[in-house]
Design an enzyme around this catalytic site. Structure first.
Site, PDB file in Angstrom:
ATOM      1  N   ASP A 210       0.818  -1.208   0.000  1.00  0.00           N
ATOM      2  CA  ASP A 210       0.000   0.000   0.000  1.00  0.00           C
ATOM      3  C   ASP A 210       0.856   1.264   0.000  1.00  0.00           C
ATOM      4  OD1 ASP A 210      -2.271  -1.622   0.111  1.00  0.00           O
ATOM      5  OD2 ASP A 210      -2.212  -1.704   2.290  1.00  0.00           O
ATOM      6  N   ARG A 323       6.706  -7.021  12.605  1.00  0.00           N
ATOM      7  CA  ARG A 323       6.856  -5.871  13.496  1.00  0.00           C
ATOM      8  C   ARG A 323       5.502  -5.269  13.864  1.00  0.00           C
ATOM      9  NH1 ARG A 323       8.136  -3.941   8.331  1.00  0.00           N
ATOM     10  NH2 ARG A 323       7.187  -1.957   7.711  1.00  0.00           N
TER      11      ARG A 323
END
Length: 528
Positions: A210, A323
């Site tokens: 994105d 993460r």
């Protein structure tokens, strides 16, 4: 999927008998559709729209004694000779032709398939191939030359591998020329589009997540505004639409936009949609602060929890996509709340119900027809909300992905000129857990949770408010006002006080959208 202008190109009528997988079949070609019917007791009939065909190639005889060179004695390509001159130019060489086409599969996926039609007369083969190729060249919506950005660092860092093994072969097959740029840093794609020449391209695509897609459309919108003399820092400016359509090929961590466009993150599906050239309008949202443009976004902007997650995850990029899970758990347990004020210009349509945005969406089509009526888009009811929030989000699309099949706002639309504003009040951890479980559910959404409000708006503003002193007995221990950051399409925006405005269908993206009968295979072409 074909427009009226496309259909008018297909005047020829062809009829003949071919051998398809050792079965004799009557084959028809008329009005942009190929139909073949098997002869004999086990009758089958198959229909293939030319709008699904990518390319047609000759099949040559394996017998070298019956093959001829590719060029005649005058140096002219035999394939380009009129049918009447074919046999005079060289011995028979074409025993059939292969159609490469896109076939609909299950779960919104499309696959590259082939069918080979054999014939004993090379003149008939050449006639069919030339006719089909002429009709394909008349499909003006298909891109011929693409500027392609490849992000080698996004997601699982397989961008280059995706290009070489899955993207390049299909583009070559379809005859699409590509100018490939491998991004080396953040905003590389955006900066390139701000300064490059557009003379030799008719579309832009990217392989990445994105963030890469956001760089591409930010660069295109900024470049178009600059070329048209429009001040992008003016939050009320009417932005001109970029001339080029944009394609996104999944190669990131979540690939939310690809999922919202296509109903899948399947790479081949995204590539086929670019090749076939169908497109739809996508709303983009501008983010301004103090009369300065910060960014345009296409998926979601979120303050509070998701803002904290993206800010914290920047320290752990070495972990890759994991993460986000690590930072998400940390910030979930911290359960921070932030004081703020949301003011929005509400739309009359309810965001908590209604049909989902899919193929041939009536709501998006209606707004596409009326987007020139700026006065109608400016009306709405002003609403203001104050409080302590766990999260405030503006969803431009449903934000569905593999981890969240329904997304943040399941009934959000790609091109209706609105953003769905979710206001989630600060509460205890158990409620936050319910919220996250609902976001990952396939059946439920968050709208019936008592601490969640959702409103459909054409624009909204957010203002951070100072947090009260929590312990007045020790006035020397003043708390720093609690302020979060904005997660804007996966990137951190540090300004807290912002204005969001929707620009209806500002961008055209390559897609055929999600189909409702996603569990069925209804491509119209079956194998014998």
């Amino acid at each position: 999927m074909m427009s009226v202008s496309d259909v008018q190109v297909f005047d020829p009528v062809l009829l003949n008998t071919f051998l398809i997988r050792k079965k004799r079949c009557r084959v028809y070609f008329h009005r942009g559709t190929l139909i073949w019917e098997s002869e004999g007791a086990s009758y089958t009939r198959h229909r293939l729209p030319l709008s699904d065909v990518m390319a047609v190639h000759y099949v040559h005889s394996p017998d070298q004694t019956h093959c001829c060179p590719a060029a005649d004695q005058d140096g002219n390509n035999v394939d380009d000779k009129p049918v009447s001159e074919l046999t005079a130019a060289a011995p028979p060489r074409h025993t059939g032709f292969t159609l490469h086409y896109a076939a609909r599969s299950a779960k919104n996926k499309w696959k590259h398939e082939t069918v080979t039609m054999n014939h004993t007369d090379p003149r008939q083969v050449a006639s069919w191939v030339k006719t089909i190729r002429n009709c394909l060249s008349g499909l003006q919506k298909r891109p011929k030359r693409l500027l392609l950005f490849v992000n080698p660092y996004g997601g699982k860092k397989k961008g280059l591998q995706i290009y070489e093994k899955q993207v390049k072969p299909l583009f070559v097959l379809a005859g699409i020329e590509t100018n490939v740029i491998i991004t080396q840093r953040q905003n590389h794609a955006r900066d390139t589009l701000l300064n490059c020449s557009f003379d030799s391209i008719d579309g832009v695509a990217c392989i990445g997540g994105d963030g890469t897609f956001a760089e591409v459309f930010n660069g295109l919108v900024l470049r178009t505004a600059r070329d048209c003399g429009v001040d992008h820092n003016d939050p009320d400016a009417i932005l001109p639409k970029p001339f080029f359509r944009v394609g996104v090929i999944p190669g990131g961590s979540t690939d939310t936009m690809a999922y919202c466009f296509n109903g899948t993150t399947d790479i081949q599906t995204a590539v086929l949609y670019i090749i076939l050239g169908d497109s739809t309008g996508l709303d983009l949202c501008s983010v301004h602060s103090n009369a300065t443009l910060l960014q345009y976004f296409s998926s979601v902007i979120s303050y509070g929890y998701l803002g904290d997650v993206v800010r914290d995850s920047e320290k752990f990029r070495w972990m890759g996509p994991k993460r986000y899970e690590y930072s998400g758990f940390k910030k979930f347990m911290a359960n921070n709340g932030y004081e703020g004020e949301v003011t929005l210009l509400a739309d009359s349509c309810s965001p908590s119900s209604g049909p989902k945005c899919m193929e041939n969406c009536a709501r998006c089509q209606s707004h596409a027809e009326n987007e020139q009526n700026k006065t109608a888009q400016s009306h709405g009811e002003l609403k203001t909300f104050r409080g302590k929030f766990f999260m405030v989000s503006g969803a431009n699309v449903s934000c569905a992905c593999t981890r969240s099949p329904n997304g943040i706002s399941p009934f959000c639309h790609l091109g209706d000129g609105c953003v769905d504003v979710l206001i989630i009040k600060h509460t205890h951890l158990l409620n936050n857990l319910k919220l996250l479980l609902r976001l990952s559910s396939k059946e439920k959404n968050v709208f019936d949770l008592p601490f969640v409000e959702v409103h459909r708006a054409r624009e909204f503003t957010f203002r951070a408010l100072p947090a009260p002193v929590s312990n007045p007995e020790f006035p020397s221990r003043r708390l720093i006002p609690g302020v979060s950051v904005w997660n804007c399409d996966g990137e951190v925006q540090w300004e807290s006080n912002i204005r969001i405005r929707v620009h209806c269908q500002l961008l055209q993206v390559f897609t055929r959208r999600s189909q409702e009968s996603s569990e069925e295979t209804s491509c119209g072409v079956c194998s014998f």
